[in-house]
Design a protein around this motif. Structure first.
Motif, PDB file in Angstrom:
ATOM      1  N   ASN A  64       0.706  -1.259  -0.027  1.00  0.00           N
ATOM      2  CA  ASN A  64       0.010   0.049   0.234  1.00  0.00           C
ATOM      3  C   ASN A  64       1.059   1.459  -0.029  1.00  0.00           C
ATOM      4  O   ASN A  64       1.787   1.293   0.913  1.00  0.00           O
ATOM      5  N   TYR A  65       0.512   2.213  -0.813  1.00  0.00           N
ATOM      6  CA  TYR A  65       1.251   3.484  -0.928  1.00  0.00           C
ATOM      7  C   TYR A  65       0.238   4.725  -1.077  1.00  0.00           C
ATOM      8  O   TYR A  65      -0.834   4.487  -1.056  1.00  0.00           O
ATOM      9  N   VAL A  66       0.977   5.882  -1.476  1.00  0.00           N
ATOM     10  CA  VAL A  66      -0.122   6.995  -1.424  1.00  0.00           C
ATOM     11  C   VAL A  66      -0.761   6.601  -2.880  1.00  0.00           C
ATOM     12  O   VAL A  66      -0.383   6.259  -3.889  1.00  0.00           O
ATOM     13  N   ASN A  67      -2.091   6.912  -2.621  1.00  0.00           N
ATOM     14  CA  ASN A  67      -3.034   6.696  -3.596  1.00  0.00           C
ATOM     15  C   ASN A  67      -3.049   7.626  -4.872  1.00  0.00           C
ATOM     16  O   ASN A  67      -3.299   8.797  -4.594  1.00  0.00           O
ATOM     17  N   PRO A  68      -2.733   7.353  -5.962  1.00  0.00           N
ATOM     18  CA  PRO A  68      -2.570   8.415  -7.254  1.00  0.00           C
ATOM     19  C   PRO A  68      -3.389   8.760  -7.741  1.00  0.00           C
ATOM     20  O   PRO A  68      -3.757  10.049  -8.427  1.00  0.00           O
ATOM     21  N   LEU A  69      -4.786   8.183  -7.399  1.00  0.00           N
ATOM     22  CA  LEU A  69      -6.122   8.409  -8.053  1.00  0.00           C
ATOM     23  C   LEU A  69      -6.931   9.448  -7.089  1.00  0.00           C
ATOM     24  O   LEU A  69      -8.100   9.723  -7.522  1.00  0.00           O
ATOM     25  N   ASP A  70      -6.524   9.422  -6.062  1.00  0.00           N
ATOM     26  CA  ASP A  70      -7.207  10.365  -4.970  1.00  0.00           C
ATOM     27  C   ASP A  70      -7.183  11.923  -5.482  1.00  0.00           C
ATOM     28  O   ASP A  70      -6.112  12.298  -5.336  1.00  0.00           O
ATOM     29  N   PRO A  71      -8.234  12.416  -5.677  1.00  0.00           N
ATOM     30  CA  PRO A  71      -8.022  14.016  -6.082  1.00  0.00           C
ATOM     31  C   PRO A  71      -7.311  14.764  -4.727  1.00  0.00           C
ATOM     32  O   PRO A  71      -6.545  15.786  -5.251  1.00  0.00           O
ATOM     33  N   HIS A  72      -7.602  14.482  -3.743  1.00  0.00           N
ATOM     34  CA  HIS A  72      -6.846  14.885  -2.801  1.00  0.00           C
ATOM     35  C   HIS A  72      -5.213  15.013  -2.782  1.00  0.00           C
ATOM     36  O   HIS A  72      -4.392  15.828  -2.601  1.00  0.00           O
ATOM     37  N   ASN A  73      -4.706  13.768  -3.037  1.00  0.00           N
ATOM     38  CA  ASN A  73      -3.484  13.490  -3.336  1.00  0.00           C
ATOM     39  C   ASN A  73      -2.727  14.195  -4.723  1.00  0.00           C
ATOM     40  O   ASN A  73      -1.640  14.626  -4.540  1.00  0.00           O
ATOM     41  N   VAL A  74      -3.740  14.296  -5.662  1.00  0.00           N
ATOM     42  CA  VAL A  74      -3.259  15.070  -6.811  1.00  0.00           C
ATOM     43  C   VAL A  74      -3.135  16.200  -6.345  1.00  0.00           C
ATOM     44  O   VAL A  74      -1.981  17.191  -7.198  1.00  0.00           O
ATOM     45  N   ASP A  75      -3.924  17.037  -5.499  1.00  0.00           N
ATOM     46  CA  ASP A  75      -3.844  18.425  -5.077  1.00  0.00           C
ATOM     47  C   ASP A  75      -2.330  18.404  -4.457  1.00  0.00           C
ATOM     48  O   ASP A  75      -1.839  19.514  -4.835  1.00  0.00           O
ATOM     49  N   LEU A  76      -2.044  17.589  -3.612  1.00  0.00           N
ATOM     50  CA  LEU A  76      -1.013  17.659  -2.590  1.00  0.00           C
ATOM     51  C   LEU A  76       0.283  17.775  -3.776  1.00  0.00           C
ATOM     52  O   LEU A  76       1.367  18.448  -3.746  1.00  0.00           O
ATOM     53  N   SER A  77       0.371  16.731  -4.830  1.00  0.00           N
ATOM     54  CA  SER A  77       1.264  16.670  -5.596  1.00  0.00           C
ATOM     55  C   SER A  77       1.489  17.883  -6.580  1.00  0.00           C
ATOM     56  O   SER A  77       2.787  18.411  -6.924  1.00  0.00           O
ATOM     57  N   LEU A  78       0.319  18.740  -6.838  1.00  0.00           N
ATOM     58  CA  LEU A  78       0.378  20.077  -7.372  1.00  0.00           C
ATOM     59  C   LEU A  78       1.017  21.176  -6.486  1.00  0.00           C
ATOM     60  O   LEU A  78       1.805  21.863  -7.041  1.00  0.00           O
ATOM     61  N   GLN A  79       0.682  21.095  -5.231  1.00  0.00           N
ATOM     62  CA  GLN A  79       1.310  21.817  -4.381  1.00  0.00           C
ATOM     63  C   GLN A  79       2.850  21.799  -4.311  1.00  0.00           C
ATOM     64  O   GLN A  79       3.796  22.661  -4.445  1.00  0.00           O
ATOM     65  N   ARG A  80       3.158  20.476  -4.522  1.00  0.00           N
ATOM     66  CA  ARG A  80       4.671  20.238  -4.072  1.00  0.00           C
ATOM     67  C   ARG A  80       5.249  20.500  -5.444  1.00  0.00           C
ATOM     68  O   ARG A  80       6.554  21.071  -5.538  1.00  0.00           O
ATOM     69  N   TYR A  81       4.762  20.340  -6.743  1.00  0.00           N
ATOM     70  CA  TYR A  81       5.053  20.778  -7.804  1.00  0.00           C
ATOM     71  C   TYR A  81       5.364  22.089  -7.862  1.00  0.00           C
ATOM     72  O   TYR A  81       6.575  22.850  -8.508  1.00  0.00           O
ATOM     73  N   ARG A  82       4.368  23.130  -7.336  1.00  0.00           N
ATOM     74  CA  ARG A  82       4.572  24.506  -7.399  1.00  0.00           C
ATOM     75  C   ARG A  82       5.600  24.938  -6.500  1.00  0.00           C
ATOM     76  O   ARG A  82       6.478  26.062  -6.860  1.00  0.00           O
ATOM     77  N   THR A  83       5.943  24.250  -5.350  1.00  0.00           N
ATOM     78  CA  THR A  83       7.113  24.537  -4.594  1.00  0.00           C
ATOM     79  C   THR A  83       8.311  24.206  -5.317  1.00  0.00           C
ATOM     80  O   THR A  83       9.444  25.208  -5.108  1.00  0.00           O
ATOM     81  N   LEU A  84       8.472  23.261  -6.048  1.00  0.00           N
ATOM     82  CA  LEU A  84       9.641  22.931  -6.800  1.00  0.00           C
ATOM     83  C   LEU A  84       9.890  23.930  -7.925  1.00  0.00           C
ATOM     84  O   LEU A  84      11.116  24.479  -7.736  1.00  0.00           O
ATOM     85  N   VAL A  85       9.014  24.509  -8.482  1.00  0.00           N
ATOM     86  CA  VAL A  85       9.184  25.512  -9.543  1.00  0.00           C
ATOM     87  C   VAL A  85       9.667  26.551  -8.705  1.00  0.00           C
ATOM     88  O   VAL A  85      10.539  27.452  -9.253  1.00  0.00           O
ATOM     89  N   GLN A  86       9.080  27.073  -7.650  1.00  0.00           N
ATOM     90  CA  GLN A  86       9.355  28.290  -6.870  1.00  0.00           C
ATOM     91  C   GLN A  86      10.925  28.304  -6.459  1.00  0.00           C
ATOM     92  O   GLN A  86      11.685  29.316  -6.365  1.00  0.00           O
ATOM     93  N   THR A  87      11.136  26.901  -5.942  1.00  0.00           N
ATOM     94  CA  THR A  87      12.542  26.896  -5.509  1.00  0.00           C
ATOM     95  C   THR A  87      13.813  26.906  -6.444  1.00  0.00           C
ATOM     96  O   THR A  87      14.770  27.323  -6.353  1.00  0.00           O
ATOM     97  N   TYR A  88      13.366  26.209  -7.713  1.00  0.00           N
ATOM     98  CA  TYR A  88      14.341  26.073  -8.982  1.00  0.00           C
ATOM     99  C   TYR A  88      13.780  26.726 -10.264  1.00  0.00           C
ATOM    100  O   TYR A  88      13.487  26.025 -11.037  1.00  0.00           O
TER     101      TYR A  88
END
Length: 597
Positions: free
Chosen positions: A163-187
């Motif tokens: 069992n791992y982070v559920n990639p199909l849950d919209p909540h997790n998709v939103d978390l990944s989007l927030q992480r992506y935005r942080t990545l772009v802001q960092t670099y």
């Protein structure tokens, strides 16, 4: 004849991917090491630089609710490495702490560590651009440090998978989007961004084949080295049968993978446990092919033959060939010593079992010490051999990890078996008088700081004298006894009175002057959390009566870990898991023997 040849690469982007997470990779680099890497790659006509970040690493820290999280590491499992007194210390050229400078310079300030490491990597990206490179940065879709992701719910059908982070849950998709935005802001200066699926754990192929090795040997060492083909083919065929280190670690000698230290089997603590199937399997495997002496002897013989063959061809090679062949010789000689270390370690399990069955467990431990000491000595020789040919920052990282993940594990194993009782600790030294230098008599407010777990403190009277009563819970629970440096040359003796009926393991933990290592003086039972420097006899202090414990810590440390470690820093009282432990103290002191005695 006039020749006009133009060759174009098949791939538009030809990249390199220095992996983070380990000190023998980019987690140990400074800016100049990235520059060197990029310069060499440019000469080889590469044009892309790629990075991938794990959750919690200083190169990439997530932002949740507008607040950036602090990093928890730069390297794993060895974060930074204190070189003083280490095996192969000279290889570090005077560096006190091995690790990236922005991280090391800001130890104790995790936010600054993250900001400085990220600023360094932005400069690396800019430098890559100056050499014509495109860059990519990204993270993996594994568990984020924050954000509270949801998990998959796979059935337990025996077909594998976790069992791992559920990639199909919209909540997790939103978390990944927030992480992506942080990545772009960092670099913001990177050309591309990527997101990785969680590591798939593929499998290794077998039998590369003779045609490859002929070409490989000729290109690396030169034409005269083609005669080494049979050696490569023999190793290739033997690869599926490469032995593990010991019965506790059956991986096919994959210590180089980096993320796991050498794992040792647990020795029985009761005579009846010698008959349990788990221990009988350990003894059988210690002499066998899979992870024991027999398989290691076969690999050792192959390595010796390879060393002889390479030496015979060495004079025929050109300068480049001799350089690379010399490196291979060094690494094979290193592995021969490592194999001898593991063979001696396995012999210690066989010796322990044989003597323990005849004369008892304590005698078994004592008998096994000779083999363990030989294992430690070969491990020391192995690391020193590797350190004879250090060519880059990654090699220094290997030495750091070998110290922590192999040599340190073996030393702890020896100290745990040797420290059945400490020769420098005594109970009720009636004729002994102390001249105290650091002293607590508990007549005022409790001087000690609460540590981990749950600790309740109260001042009480016992036999007309002040005492401190501690109730400690947690797994483990701990109390900080002294937060400052104590020079044992000045105050060599620890002296205190203790009363308890605790059955949980109880130990005094001392941080040595390196600032990272902990050593344990076990008061009740064995202590498994860190290397032991001594142990009181079983039942010595937990009979419910007041007992005086006096320990010559200076000689303990000289005997167990060397005279250079005669300054200790933080001191902690720690209890193992189980029921809460109640412990009382009177007259806790550091000092020296009264010269009138």
């Amino acid at each position: 004849k006039p020749i006009d040849v133009s060759v174009s690469p098949v791939f538009k982007y030809r990249g390199i991917f220095p992996w983070d997470n380990f000190l023998d990779g980019m987690s140990g680099y400074n800016f100049e090491h990235y520059q060197e890497l990029i310069d060499r790659a440019a000469r080889m006509k590469f044009n892309m630089l790629q990075f991938h970040f794990y959750s919690g690493i200083a190169f990439y820290t997530e932002v949740w609710d507008g607040k950036p999280l602090n990093p928890s590491f730069i390297g794993s499992p060895v974060d930074v490495f204190h070189t003083k007194g280490a095996i192969g210390e000279k290889a570090f050229n005077g560096i006190d702490i091995f690790g990236p400078k922005p991280y090391v310079d800001n130890i104790g300030n995790p936010r600054a560590q993250a900001e400085e490491c990220q600023e360094m990597l932005r400069k690396v990206i800019d430098y890559a651009h100056s050499r014509g490179f495109k860059t990519v940065v990204g993270f993996e879709l594994m568990v984020p440090v924050g954000g509270e992701p949801t998990w998959t719910d796979k059935p337990s059908d025996g077909n594998g998978g976790a069992n791992y982070v559920n990639p199909l849950d919209p909540h997790n998709v939103d978390l990944s989007l927030q992480r992506y935005r942080t990545l772009v802001q960092t670099y913001p200066n990177s050309d591309y961004y990527w997101i990785w699926q969680s590591e798939g754990r593929g499998f290794l192929s077998r039998n590369v084949g003779g045609e490859f090795y002929k070409s490989y040997l000729a290109r690396l060492y030169g034409g005269p080295a083609r005669g080494l083909l049979k050696i490569c083919e023999a190793y290739d065929q033997f690869e599926p049968y490469t032995p593990g280190a010991c019965p506790g670690d059956a991986r096919n000698m994959l210590l180089g993978a980096g993320w796991t230290a050498l794992v040792l089997p647990t020795l029985p603590n009761r005579l009846e446990d010698l008959e349990k199937e788990q221990w009988r399997t350990v003894v059988a495997q210690a002499s066998g092919d899979m992870c024991g002496i027999s398989g290691q002897k076969k690999l050792l013989e192959m390595d010796r033959n390879a060393i002889s063959s390479i030496r015979s061809v060495l004079p025929k090679l050109d300068e480049q060939g001799r350089s690379w062949a010399g490196l291979m010789l060094n690494r094979l000689e290193f592995r021969c010593l490592f194999l001898k270390s593991m063979m001696a370690l396995n012999e210690s399990f066989i010796t322990y079992d044989k003597v323990a069955r005849k004369n008892g467990l304590d005698e078994g431990r004592k008998a096994s010490l000779k083999d363990i000491k030989v294992s430690i000595d070969y491990a020391r020789q192995a690391i020193n051999k590797y350190a004879e040919d250090v060519r880059n920052r990654g090699d220094q990282g290997v030495i750091a990890q070998l110290n922590e993940q192999c040599y340190g594990v073996l030393k702890k194993f020896y100290s745990d078996q040797a420290a059945v009782e400490s020769s420098h600790a005594s109970i009720d030294w009636a004729a002994f008088r102390l001249t105290p230098g650091v002293q607590y008599d508990f007549s005022g407010d409790p001087p000690w700081s609460r540590g981990s777990g749950k600790v309740e403190m109260s001042r009480v009277e016992a036999s007309g004298r002040p005492a401190l009563r501690l109730e400690i819970a947690g797994d483990p629970g701990s109390v900080i006894l002294h937060p400052d440096v104590i020079d044992l040359e000045e105050f060599p003796i620890l002296d205190f009175r203790i009363r308890t009926q605790a059955k949980r393991p109880l130990a005094m933990l001392f941080q040595t002057n390196s600032g990272t290592e902990w050593k344990a003086l076990a008061l009740i039972g064995p202590w498994d959390g860190c290397p032991s420097v001594g142990r009181l006899p079983d039942g010595a202090v937990n009979d419910g009566e007041w007992r005086r414990v006096t320990c010559d810590l200076l000689n303990v440390f000289k005997e167990r870990i060397g005279a250079e470690n005669c300054r200790i820093r933080q001191i902690v009282l720690a209890c193992g898991g189980g029921e809460p432990a109640v412990v009382e103290f009177q007259s806790f002191s550091f000092g020296k023997r009264n010269t009138l005695d």
